[in-house]
Design a protein around this motif. Structure first.
Motif, PDB file in Angstrom:
ATOM      1  N   ASP A 772       0.850  -1.195   0.000  1.00  0.00           N
ATOM      2  CA  ASP A 772       0.000   0.000   0.000  1.00  0.00           C
ATOM      3  C   ASP A 772       0.884   1.243   0.000  1.00  0.00           C
ATOM      4  OD1 ASP A 772      -2.156  -1.769   0.311  1.00  0.00           O
ATOM      5  OD2 ASP A 772      -2.016  -1.659   2.486  1.00  0.00           O
ATOM      6  N   LEU A 773       0.341   2.337  -0.507  1.00  0.00           N
ATOM      7  CA  LEU A 773       1.078   3.596  -0.573  1.00  0.00           C
ATOM      8  C   LEU A 773       0.196   4.730  -0.075  1.00  0.00           C
ATOM      9  CD1 LEU A 773       3.461   5.409  -1.635  1.00  0.00           C
ATOM     10  CD2 LEU A 773       2.217   5.515  -3.810  1.00  0.00           C
ATOM     11  N   GLY A 774       0.775   5.641   0.709  1.00  0.00           N
ATOM     12  CA  GLY A 774       0.054   6.812   1.184  1.00  0.00           C
ATOM     13  C   GLY A 774       0.917   8.057   1.131  1.00  0.00           C
ATOM     14  N   VAL A 775       0.303   9.194   0.783  1.00  0.00           N
ATOM     15  CA  VAL A 775       1.001  10.490   0.723  1.00  0.00           C
ATOM     16  C   VAL A 775       0.159  11.514   1.462  1.00  0.00           C
ATOM     17  CG1 VAL A 775       1.989  12.269  -0.758  1.00  0.00           C
ATOM     18  CG2 VAL A 775       1.996   9.887  -1.518  1.00  0.00           C
ATOM     19  N   SER A 776       0.795  12.361   2.263  1.00  0.00           N
ATOM     20  CA  SER A 776       0.083  13.380   3.034  1.00  0.00           C
ATOM     21  C   SER A 776       0.809  14.707   2.915  1.00  0.00           C
ATOM     22  CB  SER A 776      -0.003  12.958   4.508  1.00  0.00           C
ATOM     23  OG  SER A 776      -0.598  13.969   5.287  1.00  0.00           O
ATOM     24  N   GLN A 777       0.049  15.762   2.577  1.00  0.00           N
ATOM     25  CA  GLN A 777       0.603  17.111   2.440  1.00  0.00           C
ATOM     26  C   GLN A 777      -0.168  18.063   3.346  1.00  0.00           C
ATOM     27  OE1 GLN A 777       3.249  18.586   0.380  1.00  0.00           O
ATOM     28  NE2 GLN A 777       2.768  20.176   1.876  1.00  0.00           N
ATOM     29  N   THR A 778       0.550  18.719   4.260  1.00  0.00           N
ATOM     30  CA  THR A 778      -0.057  19.694   5.160  1.00  0.00           C
ATOM     31  C   THR A 778      -0.050  21.076   4.515  1.00  0.00           C
ATOM     32  OG1 THR A 778       0.680  18.444   7.091  1.00  0.00           O
ATOM     33  CG2 THR A 778       0.069  20.736   7.452  1.00  0.00           C
ATOM     34  N   ILE A 779      -1.182  21.778   4.610  1.00  0.00           N
ATOM     35  CA  ILE A 779      -1.311  23.112   4.024  1.00  0.00           C
ATOM     36  C   ILE A 779      -1.946  24.040   5.057  1.00  0.00           C
ATOM     37  CG2 ILE A 779      -1.476  22.227   1.658  1.00  0.00           C
ATOM     38  CD1 ILE A 779      -4.497  22.633   1.816  1.00  0.00           C
ATOM     39  N   TRP A 780      -2.002  25.314   4.736  1.00  0.00           N
ATOM     40  CA  TRP A 780      -2.682  26.322   5.543  1.00  0.00           C
ATOM     41  C   TRP A 780      -2.178  26.326   6.985  1.00  0.00           C
ATOM     42  CZ3 TRP A 780      -8.256  24.818   3.666  1.00  0.00           C
ATOM     43  CH2 TRP A 780      -8.382  25.178   2.320  1.00  0.00           C
ATOM     44  N   LYS A 781      -0.844  26.341   7.147  1.00  0.00           N
ATOM     45  CA  LYS A 781      -0.209  26.404   8.468  1.00  0.00           C
ATOM     46  C   LYS A 781      -0.661  25.275   9.389  1.00  0.00           C
ATOM     47  CE  LYS A 781       0.418  31.425   8.348  1.00  0.00           C
ATOM     48  NZ  LYS A 781       0.184  32.713   9.046  1.00  0.00           N
ATOM     49  N   GLY A 782      -0.873  24.108   8.802  1.00  0.00           N
ATOM     50  CA  GLY A 782      -1.239  22.950   9.598  1.00  0.00           C
ATOM     51  C   GLY A 782      -2.718  22.741   9.770  1.00  0.00           C
ATOM     52  N   ASN A 783      -3.550  23.656   9.295  1.00  0.00           N
ATOM     53  CA  ASN A 783      -4.994  23.511   9.452  1.00  0.00           C
ATOM     54  C   ASN A 783      -5.626  22.619   8.395  1.00  0.00           C
ATOM     55  OD1 ASN A 783      -5.196  25.143  11.741  1.00  0.00           O
ATOM     56  ND2 ASN A 783      -5.220  26.999  10.496  1.00  0.00           N
TER      57      ASN A 783
END
Length: 860
Positions: A772-783
């Motif tokens: 399995d593969l997962g990608v996570s991108q945080t935006i808006w100063k962590g919100n």
């Protein structure tokens, strides 16, 4: 289904829920006077992440708190009045001032002084490290009698469900059909927030696991050898699913939306509001999901055709089945509740839950069969079996709890009650066509209608008491009462070639199963010296089980059927020992006795009609299985590495196994039996390693074996069918996770597993693997968080079994769901939050030498 249709489904399913959750958020976030300010040090430099608490001197419920941002600034909503303002920050002295808030505005800068050991500029050099540690804790931690898994770092499961999360939990495995097992044993006891729950249904299998969103799960407690405080059922152990209930001050919450393929749409929210001595929470969600499962079966009988009695014909010797089933499900759940603190010692809590899912199912099975009408007459028969069904489930649950602290030395009295209902209605129509040598069978279409109706009513009442004795000891005691009443109704009618339907009384039945269990326990834990800790417990459970069956003869008259009545009292001791070899080095040894009571459907002696080539029939003579379980574990923890191997040994009496035989029509019949004894042993190995700050590795491996010996009788009325049984096997499972963080806001996770081939009581299961593969991108100063995942990249997650016994051989392949991918978005919002400083307390008597959170703490 094209992209436009998927978007339309998501819009239709999510719009109503979005409006409801938005209204709830607005209700929580009522506007007051906007107050802002800044926290600075002596050099007038901003202090980031300081806790600022406003305590109203007149009305406690108007108090609130907030955390400063990276610029030392804060803002919150306050009612006008006199406030005591407390400011706390790491490496700074606590500051308390009084101020009159008259209305909206900026109250200016508040200055705080550094601690004597702080750095010269008043800033902490450890602050950034502390923040990183808090957000990137180890995925699991080891305690005296359990392991705790934190799914927050499981990127692959973002936007998924409980079944997705469980596939990555140490010591746990999930088959393609949703069957959950621990160390190869599927007798797992599920708890939600420490108690059985209607969220997981009666016998809903994978549907129940898929109805709980991953975003609502706080943590999962894996209890492979439960102490006497827990109920004694579940020989494999207990999985305790803890749902989110935020304790931060103010209004906080998250909303997550998911869009995936095979079509999957979800919208889930976790909302929390804490004001004064009231805490409210609302968790809810809903969505649409499509599953496609495929099956392949080839069954060949070993009988000598020429040696059979002529009355045995027609006789099916060979059957090849290919099937595909499509399920489309709508799932919704809402849980709401509150906690109220009357004072520092007394509090109550209440929550209510409702969950529903509606599943439409279509299936097509094609059979190619070799049928002998007589030894000299062979026909090749092709059959098509189409099924169209609908299954509706509605579950409710109400929980009430009370906690009372007694005195000032840690005495605690807790009481709780839970009432739950779960109702399932199912309708399934099966249309069958037969072709013999390419000629349509004169019987034409055979239409079967199968109606099921099941309901469960559950009541659970429990009381617990804790009494600290000195600095190093504690006595715990309590009682629990469980009442369950399950009603099952099963009805089948049939029509041939358009004729008037007639009832299939050989399948129609009614069953009422009732269960009363009273358990009492006491356990004592203490320390000898600074390194040795122990916990001794004893539990007594009195069980009263009544099962009433009703089926019918060929004329529809009630038939005489057995009635099961069981009444027994058993003792279940437990022992937990731990010894600190050195700092961050600990040995744990434990023992417990468990019970596996037969589930209601395993006792019902009537067959189901869903598949006329695979029948399951219960056994009313089935008895409980008792198991003695031993574990020896070692726990090592450092900053970059943790290592936790556990040797285990289990021996069970009256082990329950499912055995199979084939009838003259070529159908495989499965019946559960108590068969002698079974021994299980193995090495459960879990560990983590962080080579760099941007790379984290988690390894979970289980090497296990079993040996089973005993006798069973497929036909109790015929002593000639008594069979001796002995079997043994050894296998292993490996799961490896790699998480990469190339930037502060981007994370990448690769999960892989391999399950080796295994010989079970009746089957040789072939090896299986998946990635399995997962990608996570945080935006808006962590919100905001954008997530993307692909499950089963190479489409290899298929269960394959081969059976070879005296009667037949069988080759089976089953895939519950093909490769999937999903895109999710999570938004976090907050009015204010308070990080409570960790007080200096005495080390827990069962913690490791270091006493850190990675190693454990209180066994409960």
């Amino acid at each position: 289904m094209n992209k436009t249709e998927i978007v339309n489904i998501f819009t239709k399913k999510a719009l109503g829920l979005t409006l409801v959750l938005s209204a709830a958020a607005m209700a929580f976030a009522q506007e007051k006077a906007a107050v802002s300010g800044i926290i600075v040090n002596k050099k007038n430099q901003p202090v980031a992440y300081a806790s600022v608490t406003f305590s109203n001197k007149v009305t406690k419920t108007l108090s609130d708190a907030v955390l400063t941002d990276e610029k030392g600034q804060y803002s919150l909503q306050l009612a006008p009045g006199e406030y005591e303002i407390t400011v706390e920050a790491i490496d700074y002295k606590k500051s308390v001032i009084s101020k009159n808030i008259t209305g909206a505005g900026n109250i200016g800068a508040l200055s705080i002084e550094p601690e004597a050991t702080s750095t010269l500029d008043g800033k902490t050099q450890e602050l950034q490290g502390v923040v990183i540690t808090a957000s990137a804790a180890k995925p699991y931690k080891v305690e005296l009698d359990k392991k705790t898994y934190d799914p927050s770092q499981d990127i692959v499961s973002k936007g998924g469900n409980l079944q997705d999360v469980l596939t990555n939990v140490p010591s746990v495995s999930v088959d393609t059909d949703g069957t959950v097992s621990m160390r190869g044993n599927s007798n797992v006891k599920f708890l939600i927030n420490g108690k059985p729950s209607s969220l997981l249904g009666i016998d809903d299998g994978a549907n129940a696991l898929q109805s709980i969103p991953a975003d609502q799960i706080e943590r999962i407690e894996v209890i492979t050898n439960p102490s006497s405080k827990f109920e004694a059922s579940g020989t494999a152990g207990i999985l305790n699913i803890i749902l989110k209930k935020d304790k931060k001050i103010g209004f906080n919450g998250t909303v997550t939306g998911t869009l995936g393929y095979l079509p999957r749409t979800n919208l889930n929210a976790n909302l929390n509001w804490r004001k004064g001595n009231w805490t409210w929470f609302l968790n809810g969600g809903g969505g649409y999901q499509k599953n496609e499962s495929t099956t392949k079966n080839t069954t060949t009988r070993k009988d000598d055709i020429n040696g059979l009695d002529p009355e045995a014909f027609p006789f099916t010797q060979y059957s090849q089945q290919n099937g595909k089933t499509t399920r489309e499900s709508d799932t919704y759940n809402v849980t709401a509740g509150f906690t109220h603190d009357f004072n520092d010692k007394t509090s109550i809590n209440f929550s209510g839950m409702i969950r529903s899912f509606d599943t439409d199912q279509t299936g097509l099975n094609t059979y190619n069969e070799r049928v002998y009408r007589l030894p000299s007459e062979l026909n090749n028969v092709v059959r098509e079996r189409n099924s169209y069904g609908n299954n509706k489930n509605l579950a409710t649950q109400f929980d009430l709890g009370f906690d009372q602290k007694i005195g000032d030395k840690g005495q605690l009295l807790s009481a709780s009650a839970s009432y739950q209902t779960n109702k399932t209605d199912g309708i399934n129509q099966i249309v069958q066509k037969s072709f013999t040598e390419n000629v349509i069978d004169p019987k034409g279409n055979i239409i079967n209608n199968v109606n099921t109706d099941s309901k469960t009513d559950t009541f659970i009442g429990k009381i617990d008491y804790e009494l600290p004795i000195g600095d190093n000891s504690k006595l715990e005691a309590g009682a629990r009462y469980d009442y369950n009443k399950n009603t099952y109704k099963y009805f089948v009618d049939q029509s041939n070639n358009g004729q008037t339907p007639f009832t299939r009384y050989d399948f129609t039945s009614n069953t009422v199963y009732s269960e009363n269990i009273l358990g009492v326990y006491a356990q004592f834990k203490s320390k000898i010296g600074e390194k040795f800790a122990y916990q001794l417990g004893l539990r007594s459970e009195t069980s009263k089980i009544d099962v009433n069956f009703q089926n019918f003869d060929k004329n529809g008259n009630p038939a005489n059927t057995p009635e099961v009545n069981k009444n027994y009292t058993k003792l279940f001791p437990s022992v937990f020992l731990s010894y600190d070899l050195a700092k961050n080095n600990q040995i744990l040894l434990n023992y417990s006795r468990r019970i596996n009571r037969p589930r209601a459907f395993s006792l019902i002696p009537f067959m189901s009609f869903d598949d006329d080539r695979n029948y399951f029939r219960g056994n009313p003579d089935l008895n409980p299985t008792y198991e003695n379980s031993f574990e020896l574990g070692y726990n090592y923890s450092k900053k970059k590495i943790t290592f936790n191997p556990t040797l285990y040994f289990k021996r069970s009496e009256d082990e329950q196994n499912r055995y199979q035989y084939i009838d003259k029509e070529g159908a495989v019949n499965t019946i559960p039996f108590n068969v002698g004894t079974e021994t299980n042993y193995g090495l459960d190995l879990n560990g983590t390693y962080d080579p760099f700050n941007w790379w984290k590795i988690m390894l979970s491996a289980d090497l296990y074996g079993y040996k089973n010996t005993g006798t069973y009788n497929l036909f109790p009325d015929n002593p000639k069918t008594l069979n001796d049984f002995s079997g043994s096997g050894f296998s292993y499972r490996i799961r490896l996770n790699n998480t990469f963080k190339p930037t502060k806001t981007l994370s990448l996770q690769i999960q892989s597993f391999y399950r080796a081939a295994e010989k079970t009581a009746m089957n040789n299961r072939k090896a299986m693997y998946g990635i399995d593969l997962g990608v996570s991108q945080t935006i808006w100063k962590g919100n905001g968080i954008i997530g993307f995942n692909i499950r089963d990249i190479f489409n290899t997650r298929k269960m394959r079994n081969y059976s070879d016994n005296a009667q037949f051989t069988r080759d089976m392949e089953m895939q519950w769901q093909p490769r999937q991918f999903a895109l999710s978005f999570t938004y976090k919002f907050k009015q204010g939050e308070k990080i409570e400083t960790k007080p200096k307390v005495k080390k827990d008597i069962n913690s490791n030498t270091n006493g850190d959170d990675e190693q454990g703490g209180s066994p409960m």
